[in-house]
Design an enzyme around this catalytic site. Structure first.
Site, PDB file in Angstrom:
ATOM      1  N   ASN A  58       0.717  -1.111  -0.125  1.00 55.58           N
ATOM      2  CA  ASN A  58       0.044  -0.122  -0.179  1.00 55.58           C
ATOM      3  C   ASN A  58       0.801   1.395  -0.148  1.00 55.58           C
ATOM      4  OD1 ASN A  58      -1.854   2.043   0.297  1.00 55.58           O
ATOM      5  ND2 ASN A  58      -2.542   1.317   2.390  1.00 55.58           N
ATOM      6  N   HIS A  74      -9.331   0.521   5.332  1.00 52.08           N
ATOM      7  CA  HIS A  74      -7.980   0.891   6.061  1.00 52.08           C
ATOM      8  C   HIS A  74      -8.337   1.850   7.254  1.00 52.08           C
ATOM      9  CE1 HIS A  74      -3.865   2.104   6.675  1.00 52.08           C
ATOM     10  NE2 HIS A  74      -3.650   1.258   5.954  1.00 52.08           N
ATOM     11  N   GLU A 112      -4.986  -5.176  10.827  1.00 49.54           N
ATOM     12  CA  GLU A 112      -4.182  -4.186  10.957  1.00 49.54           C
ATOM     13  C   GLU A 112      -4.418  -3.460  12.442  1.00 49.54           C
ATOM     14  OE1 GLU A 112      -2.367  -2.829   7.005  1.00 49.54           O
ATOM     15  OE2 GLU A 112      -4.108  -1.565   7.294  1.00 49.54           O
ATOM     16  N   GLY A 171       2.613   2.478  10.931  1.00 52.52           N
ATOM     17  CA  GLY A 171       3.334   3.589  10.813  1.00 52.52           C
ATOM     18  C   GLY A 171       3.991   3.996  12.029  1.00 52.52           C
ATOM     19  N   SER A 226       3.642  -1.955  10.419  1.00 56.10           N
ATOM     20  CA  SER A 226       5.061  -1.865  10.253  1.00 56.10           C
ATOM     21  C   SER A 226       5.724  -3.222  10.095  1.00 56.10           C
ATOM     22  CB  SER A 226       5.287  -1.419  11.861  1.00 56.10           C
ATOM     23  OG  SER A 226       4.676  -0.008  11.992  1.00 56.10           O
TER      24      SER A 226
END
Length: 250
Positions: free
Chosen positions: A10, A95, A167, A173, A213
């Site tokens: 992504n 997302h 996720e 991140g 991550s």
């Protein structure tokens, strides 16, 4: 048959025509695990470019979003029909950045998943909890709620076109990564939910991938877990190390 390993990249709101071309050409030229399905997701502006550059035998292309209506006065959105027209076979839906920043609800996301699948676009369906929800021991409750919204919209047969991406929001991140045990625990709970809410066949065949991550440093350990069927990779998909993540099982 064992579930085919799946690695998605992504790119988020990153890249130019030049850099995206370079990333995809690097994948075209690299020695990739032939048993792994690879999908990259550039910004919408570069979808057709990516499609032209990608070696379709090795790399497919995905949109980062799609709308739940076929057309109309929806400024800035992209429709299933437009993805079909551009021959883009995948869409990322749900997302956490869209859930959190743009306040997309479970129900809206579920409608988008349904519209995509009805238009023959396969879906990377993202679910996951925030740090506050994890600390309150609500991870499974939140993930189940997100899954149930989709279950209301989809037939059992339609789940064949879904890849579930777990996720944890707190790991996206941030550099924080769920331990292999934490990831496996949630993936196993998702698989149990699939068996009970959809069908044993869906539980056996649906790929559940991990995002948050993921890097070349942690991917191999994660890939060993029984219910981790691949990854949805953010920042690392922009780097040469993305090849190492695709080859996590070699």
């Amino acid at each position: 048959m064992p579930r085919q390993f799946f690695v998605g990249g992504n790119f988020k709101m990153n890249g130019t025509a030049e850099s995206i071309t370079a990333i995809i050409k690097n994948l075209n030229d690299a020695k990739l695990d032939q048993t792994t399905e690879v999908v990259v997701s550039p910004p919408a502006l570069y979808l057709t470019l990516a499609k032209q550059v990608a070696d379709e035998k090795k790399v497919a292309v995905s949109s980062q979003n799609v709308f739940d209506k076929p057309n109309g006065a929806f400024t800035g959105e992209i429709s299933v029909a437009q993805l079909q027209d551009a021959k883009i076979p995948w869409a990322i839906i749900g997302h956490s950045e869209r859930r959190v920043i743009l306040k997309e609800t479970d129900e809206f996301i579920a409608r988008k998943v349904k519209a995509s699948i009805e238009g023959n676009i396969s879906v990377i369906f993202c679910i996951g909890e925030t740090l506050e929800e994890r600390e309150a021991n609500k991870t499974i409750e939140i993930v189940t709620k997100q899954l149930n919204a989709a279950a209301k919209e989809l037939t059992k047969e339609q789940w064949k076109k879904v890849v579930i991406a777990y996720e944890p929001v707190w790991a996206i991140g941030t550099g924080k990564v769920a331990t292999t045990q934490q990831a496996q625990e949630v993936h196993a709970a998702i698989r149990k939910w699939l068996a009970e809410a959809i069908s044993p066949e869906a539980s056996e065949n649906t790929r559940i991938i991990y995002g948050g991550s993921v890097s070349e440093k942690n991917c191999r350990e994660l890939a060993k877990e029984a219910d981790v069927d691949g990854f949805l990779v953010g920042g690392a998909s922009l780097k040469p190390a993305f090849v190492d993540i695709i080859n996590a099982r070699l």
